[in-house]
Scaffold this motif. Structure first.
Motif, PDB file in Angstrom:
ATOM      1  N   GLU A   1       0.729  -1.241  -0.009  1.00  0.00           N
ATOM      2  CA  GLU A   1      -0.139  -0.181  -0.140  1.00  0.00           C
ATOM      3  C   GLU A   1       1.074   1.228   0.033  1.00  0.00           C
ATOM      4  OE1 GLU A   1      -3.120  -0.574   2.791  1.00  0.00           O
ATOM      5  OE2 GLU A   1      -3.517   1.497   2.615  1.00  0.00           O
ATOM      6  N   GLY A   2       2.005   1.268   0.664  1.00  0.00           N
ATOM      7  CA  GLY A   2       2.875   2.294   0.968  1.00  0.00           C
ATOM      8  C   GLY A   2       3.404   2.623  -0.627  1.00  0.00           C
ATOM      9  N   ALA A   3       3.776   1.788  -1.250  1.00  0.00           N
ATOM     10  CA  ALA A   3       4.398   1.730  -2.652  1.00  0.00           C
ATOM     11  C   ALA A   3       3.314   2.750  -3.423  1.00  0.00           C
ATOM     12  CB  ALA A   3       4.540   0.386  -3.271  1.00  0.00           C
ATOM     13  N   GLN A   4       2.201   1.925  -3.532  1.00  0.00           N
ATOM     14  CA  GLN A   4       0.862   2.658  -3.962  1.00  0.00           C
ATOM     15  C   GLN A   4       0.790   4.248  -3.603  1.00  0.00           C
ATOM     16  OE1 GLN A   4      -2.584   0.582  -4.093  1.00  0.00           O
ATOM     17  NE2 GLN A   4      -4.014   2.362  -5.017  1.00  0.00           N
ATOM     18  N   ARG A   5       0.981   4.401  -2.437  1.00  0.00           N
ATOM     19  CA  ARG A   5       0.645   5.732  -1.863  1.00  0.00           C
ATOM     20  C   ARG A   5       1.974   6.659  -2.558  1.00  0.00           C
ATOM     21  NH1 ARG A   5       2.249   9.169   1.898  1.00  0.00           N
ATOM     22  NH2 ARG A   5       3.686   7.681   2.718  1.00  0.00           N
ATOM     23  N   ILE A   6       2.947   6.350  -2.491  1.00  0.00           N
ATOM     24  CA  ILE A   6       4.071   7.260  -2.719  1.00  0.00           C
ATOM     25  C   ILE A   6       4.332   7.281  -4.080  1.00  0.00           C
ATOM     26  CG2 ILE A   6       6.766   7.189  -2.639  1.00  0.00           C
ATOM     27  CD1 ILE A   6       6.549   5.969   0.129  1.00  0.00           C
ATOM     28  N   MET A   7       4.331   6.179  -4.782  1.00  0.00           N
ATOM     29  CA  MET A   7       4.506   6.171  -6.321  1.00  0.00           C
ATOM     30  C   MET A   7       3.363   6.320  -7.021  1.00  0.00           C
ATOM     31  SD  MET A   7       7.539   3.391  -6.142  1.00  0.00           S
ATOM     32  CE  MET A   7       8.550   3.211  -4.468  1.00  0.00           C
ATOM     33  N   GLY A   8       2.202   6.036  -6.811  1.00  0.00           N
ATOM     34  CA  GLY A   8       0.837   6.333  -7.431  1.00  0.00           C
ATOM     35  C   GLY A   8       0.687   5.122  -8.277  1.00  0.00           C
ATOM     36  N   TYR A   9       1.271   3.996  -8.443  1.00  0.00           N
ATOM     37  CA  TYR A   9       0.864   2.909  -9.249  1.00  0.00           C
ATOM     38  C   TYR A   9       0.126   2.118  -8.284  1.00  0.00           C
ATOM     39  CZ  TYR A   9       4.682   4.096 -12.731  1.00  0.00           C
ATOM     40  OH  TYR A   9       5.305   4.879 -13.518  1.00  0.00           O
ATOM     41  N   THR A  10      -1.011   1.379  -8.937  1.00  0.00           N
ATOM     42  CA  THR A  10      -1.844   0.363  -8.265  1.00  0.00           C
ATOM     43  C   THR A  10      -1.047  -1.187  -8.383  1.00  0.00           C
ATOM     44  OG1 THR A  10      -3.167  -0.207  -9.991  1.00  0.00           O
ATOM     45  CG2 THR A  10      -3.910   1.530  -8.457  1.00  0.00           C
ATOM     46  N   PRO A  11      -1.068  -2.102  -7.530  1.00  0.00           N
ATOM     47  CA  PRO A  11      -0.376  -3.422  -7.829  1.00  0.00           C
ATOM     48  C   PRO A  11      -0.741  -3.817  -9.160  1.00  0.00           C
ATOM     49  CG  PRO A  11      -1.521  -3.349  -5.676  1.00  0.00           C
ATOM     50  CD  PRO A  11      -1.909  -2.024  -6.383  1.00  0.00           C
TER      51      PRO A  11
END
Lengths: 123, 824
Positions: free
Chosen positions: B341-351
């Motif tokens: 989720e953090g990756a999505q939040r920071i970088m904007g891509y969904t899984p």
């Protein structure tokens, strides 16, 4: 005939001090307190050597240097720069601009007089 | 009686007799006296005084309770007669009779037919029994026939009772009773069968004697609950207290089974166990072996499972909970395999958008172009993990400052499984840092400007003071008295101090800004020291301090900034003079360093008070001042040594103190030697030159030290302008000569010579001074030597040869008495 030196500095006390020393050494001294006056004095007096300060009203010392170099009578005359600015990089800037020597204030009296003597020797 | 032959001994019973005989004593084994014995020689010595009654049953009948009851008139142990009902009869052995609540054991040889229930008259001798008294050697006769007596039902625990005083009694002794109990064990005795029973926590026995049958109670199994009828016989302990009781059963029918034993009794269990046991044992051993093997494997599997599960859960927990960190996994090629989720939040891509794609999409295009994404993975693979920081690209095209740790994941055999990358968005911090840095930069810039301005403003008045003073001192305005000159000297000294402070402040601020620059040249340290000592002569003389210098005549040139090195020496010498008391000495020495042959060590030694070890450590810090004062009582700014150390370090040297309190102080610093090797190596490192030319510049100067140095400096300056930095190098030669090492072939060397010559000739200062600068050019071609060290050595050797030739030439010139200075 005594050699003529143009002394340019906006500090009246320094002008007074140095010019006395130079006159006592047998040179004729003409003075100017700003760049503009300096050029007109140079044109009129045709000095054999110019001793210039850098921080001058009416135009920076480097500007004055190039103006003097453009005068037919002064193009080949030696110039000594005396300034309160730091030696690095001012010394290099001055020599590249055509100055024979650079002295940082406060000036070493002995060396200064020696260089003046060298600059005017033989001519 | 020794010879006892009598027809019917019973006939004498109850007879009154007179016995004559010898009285003897009876001793036990321990020779203790236990009784008397009357030895009768013959039966004739027994005289019947009164014959017994003809019918023994004619004795008066006594109640049963009177048996052995104490009677002062009665005869103890005498035959008595009692009346009672038979409760038990063992032909020819035992008879139990009962009268009301009392019962008695009767020992008899009589075999008269009788049955329980019959009323009998018994005549016998009373004696002590197991608990109650008994009758021995009894005879009996049936008086009447009745039905057998009914037993009294008794709780087995109540057969022997204890009263409040702790006195035990057995009221049912000798009586027919019926008790209930559980059969524990059946025992086979010589005279019959004994049942061991337990009733109400009381253990007791029941005995069946004189039956024909082999095992009359076979049908009764252990653990059966039974009701037993029989005559109670109590046994007492050594203190004659009743302890146990036994029932004398009359027939097998006296045992009535109330509840059968459970089918699974101990015996059956045991027999079954006996059959099953061998199989069970074999099975158990087999199972144990299997289990051991299995458990070992299971333990390993379980451990691994736990570990996997644990780490898996741990990771999942981290992944799911962490929103501030972008955590994602990559396969060995760098394709995204998981995305939190953090990756999505920071970088904007969904899984869904990113899984399966290469992770380089989170990098800026220029970073991708320079191969950063793969470099991070390679470094992580090599070192285990790598931490990186940089501007990274979001999906929406904006940038953020990322701190990322990329860690290689390996399987147990060491093979690369992929990577995990944990990224923090530090944009805010970075912005704040940038803002702070910017603010600091601005501040420094302002400080710089202020300092530059102040320095300019201060330098000019100092210069003016100096000139005025100098003019007066030189008598340009008329002769002066000694006192006036003295005062002028004070003005001059103070102006010089002021000027030095201004320089110190400027230099220290440059140190703080990292702007301090040094320009290394070949520098004659010996000349420098001489000059400085000359300039300090006045202040030394004022304190009567002797100053001198020591250095070898062949002191190598230093590769140093002459102005900065001079400043260091001036600082050290001024300090030495300041701290040394009157009539002391200051010595300046210079020589190649003992420990580092490529360095020169310059030492300033004084005879001052010395510096304590504690002060030695802090003396180089900024604004630190020790106790000393100069002749004017002023302390100075405390910047001199701080700046000095900076100058020394910038030139590649070190500065140190050797001192003990009261022993003076020796400050020393090192500067690199301008060795050919050093310069040639630097030159070759900067450019891959195949050929090197050597130009030799020979200078002939004036006598005047000041002017000669000025000329040297001027010529050096001209030549420096001609040489190309990085491609050529200026080296000091012997006695006012230079070498120029220049890259290129002969034409390059010629061009360089021409240029230098022209520059020198055009220089008015040199021209006017009449300097004859001889320029000799020599070309040294160095072939294709691949090894750099080899080339350095070869060029160095060549230069040494030229120097030798030159010095030989100089000698010849001197021999020819050519007056060099005279040409001025």
């Amino acid at each position: 005939m005594a050699k003529k030196i143009l002394l340019v500095d906006d500090d009246v006390d320094l002008l007074k001090g140095i010019s006395l020393a130079l006159r006592s050494a047998g040179y004729e001294v003409v003075i100017a307190e700003d760049s503009i006056t300096a050029v007109s004095v140079a044109v009129k007096e045709k000095p054999d050597l110019a001793v210039l300060d850098l921080g001058l009203p009416g135009g920076d010392g480097f500007v004055l240097m190039s103006r003097l170099r453009n005068l037919p009578d002064l193009a080949s005359k030696p110039i000594i720069v005396v300034s309160a600015r730091p030696a690095i990089p001012t010394r290099d800037e001055a020599t590249k601009g055509g100055a024979l020597a650079f002295f940082q204030k406060p000036v070493d009296r002995q060396k200064f007089m020696a260089v003046v003597r060298l600059a005017l020797a033989g001519k | 009686v020794r010879d006892f032959h009598i027809q019917d001994p019973q006939s004498l019973v109850d007879a009154e007799v007179k016995v004559g005989g010898v009285c003897g004593t009876t001793f036990n084994q321990r020779r203790q006296f236990v009784g008397l014995r009357l030895f009768v020689a013959h039966l004739d010595d027994v005289h019947v005084l009164r014959p017994p009654a003809a019918d023994p049953f004619s004795l008066p009948v006594q109640p049963l309770t009177s048996v052995l009851q104490f009677n002062p008139n009665g005869l103890a142990r005498h035959r008595i007669a009692v009346l009672g009902t038979i409760t038990y009869y063992l032909h020819g052995h035992v008879l139990y009779i009962q009268d009301g609540e009392n019962g008695v054991y009767v020992n008899t040889d009589q075999t008269t037919p009788a049955a329980p229930g019959d009323e009998v008259q018994v005549v016998g001798f009373s004696a002590v029994g197991g608990y109650s008294p008994i009758l021995e050697s009894a005879i009996f006769r049936v008086v009447a026939h009745h039905a057998p007596l009914e037993p009294v039902v008794v709780n087995p625990a109540k057969v022997i009772t204890t009263d409040a005083d702790g006195f035990k009694s057995a009221p049912y002794d000798g009586r027919l009773i019926k008790v209930r109990g559980t059969l524990i064990e059946k025992l086979r005795g010589a005279d019959g069968q004994v049942l061991l029973l337990l009733g109400d926590k009381t253990a007791f026995r029941a005995r069946l004697v004189g039956t024909e049958e082999q095992d009359p109670l076979a049908s009764i199994e252990n653990q059966s609950v039974v009701e037993v009828t029989g005559v109670c016989s109590v046994r007492s302990d050594v203190y004659h207290e009743p302890r146990t009781f036994e029932l004398q059963m009359r027939s097998p029918s006296d045992v009535v089974v109330l509840r059968k034993a459970p089918f699974w009794n101990l015996r059956r269990s045991l027999s079954l166990l006996a059959i099953v046991f061998p199989f069970a044992l074999a099975a158990v051993i087999w199972i144990a072996l299997l289990r051991r093997q299995a458990s070992m494997q299971t333990a390993v599997i379980q451990k691994n499972m736990e570990r996997i599960q644990h780490s898996d859960e741990h990771l999942r927990m981290i992944l799911s909970n962490v929103k501030d960190y972008a955590i994602f996994a990559l396969d060995p090629q760098g394709n995204v395999t998981s995305w939190n989720e953090g990756a999505q939040r920071i970088m904007g891509y969904t899984p869904e958008e990113i899984i399966g794609r290469h992770y380089s999409c989170i990098f800026a295009p220029e970073d991708v172009a320079s191969g950063q994404p793969l470099r991070h993975l390679n470094e992580a693979e090599t070192h285990g993990s790598v931490e990186t920081e940089g501007w990274r690209l979001r999906k929406d095209g904006s940038y953020y400052w990322a701190n990322a740790i990329t860690t290689a994941l390996r399987d147990p055999s060491g093979g690369l499984r992929g990577f995990v990358r944990i990224t923090r968005d530090l944009t805010e911090r970075r912005k704040a840092e940038d803002a702070v840095a910017q603010a600091q930069k601005e501040q420094l810039k302002i400080k710089d400007q202020v300092l530059a301005h102040v320095s300019h403003e201060l330098r000019t008045p100092v210069a003016a003071i100096t000139w005025f003073t100098g003019n007066l001192q030189e008598g340009l305005l008329g002769p002066l008295t000694a006192e006036q000159l003295d005062h002028l000297e004070g003005i001059e000294r103070n102006a010089a101090q002021l000027g030095k402070m201004v320089e110190d402040i400027l230099n220290s601020s440059r140190v703080e800004e990292g702007k301090l620059s040094v320009e290394a040249h070949a520098t004659n340290v010996g000349h420098l020291i001489e000059e400085i000592l000359a300039s300090c002569a006045a202040s030394a003389k004022a304190k009567s301090i002797s100053t001198h210098c020591e250095f070898p005549s062949d002191l190598p040139m230093a590769w140093a900034d002459p102005q900065r090195t001079g400043q260091v020496i001036i600082n050290l010498v001024n300090n030495a003079i300041k701290f040394t008391p009157e009539h002391g000495s200051v010595v300046v020495t210079a020589h190649p360093d003992e420990h580092a042959p490529e360095m020169l060590r310059i030492m300033v030694k004084d005879t001052g008070p010395g510096i304590s070890a504690a002060d030695q450590e802090r003396v180089f810090s900024r604004l630190v001042q020790l106790g000393g004062t100069d002749d004017s009582g002023r302390k100075g700014l405390g910047l001199g040594l701080f700046i000095s150390r900076e100058f020394v370090v910038r030139q590649g040297g070190t500065i140190s103190i050797e001192s003990e309190l009261g022993q003076g102080a020796a400050f020393s610093f090192t500067v690199p030697i301008a060795s050919l090797q050093r310069v040639v190596a630097e030159l070759l490192a900067a450019s891959e030159l195949a050929e090197v030319g050597l130009i030799f510049v020979d200078l002939l100067g004036a006598d005047d030290v000041v002017e000669k140095n000025l000329l040297l400096t001027e010529i050096q300056r001209v030549i420096e302008e001609c040489v190309r930095s990085g491609q050529d190098a200026l080296l000091p030669g012997p006695s006012n000569s230079f070498f120029i090492l220049t890259g290129g072939d002969q034409s390059a060397v010629d061009a360089m010579c021409l240029r230098i010559q022209q520059e020198l000739e055009l220089n008015s200062v040199l021209m006017d001074a009449g300097v004859d600068a001889k320029i000799a050019t020599q070309r040294i071609a160095v072939g294709p030597v691949s090894n750099r060290d080899e080339r350095v050595n070869r060029i160095t050797a060549e230069v040494h040869d030229r120097v030798y030739l030159h010095s030989q030439g100089m000698e010849r010139e001197k021999d020819g008495e050519k007056d060099i200075a005279g040409r001025r």
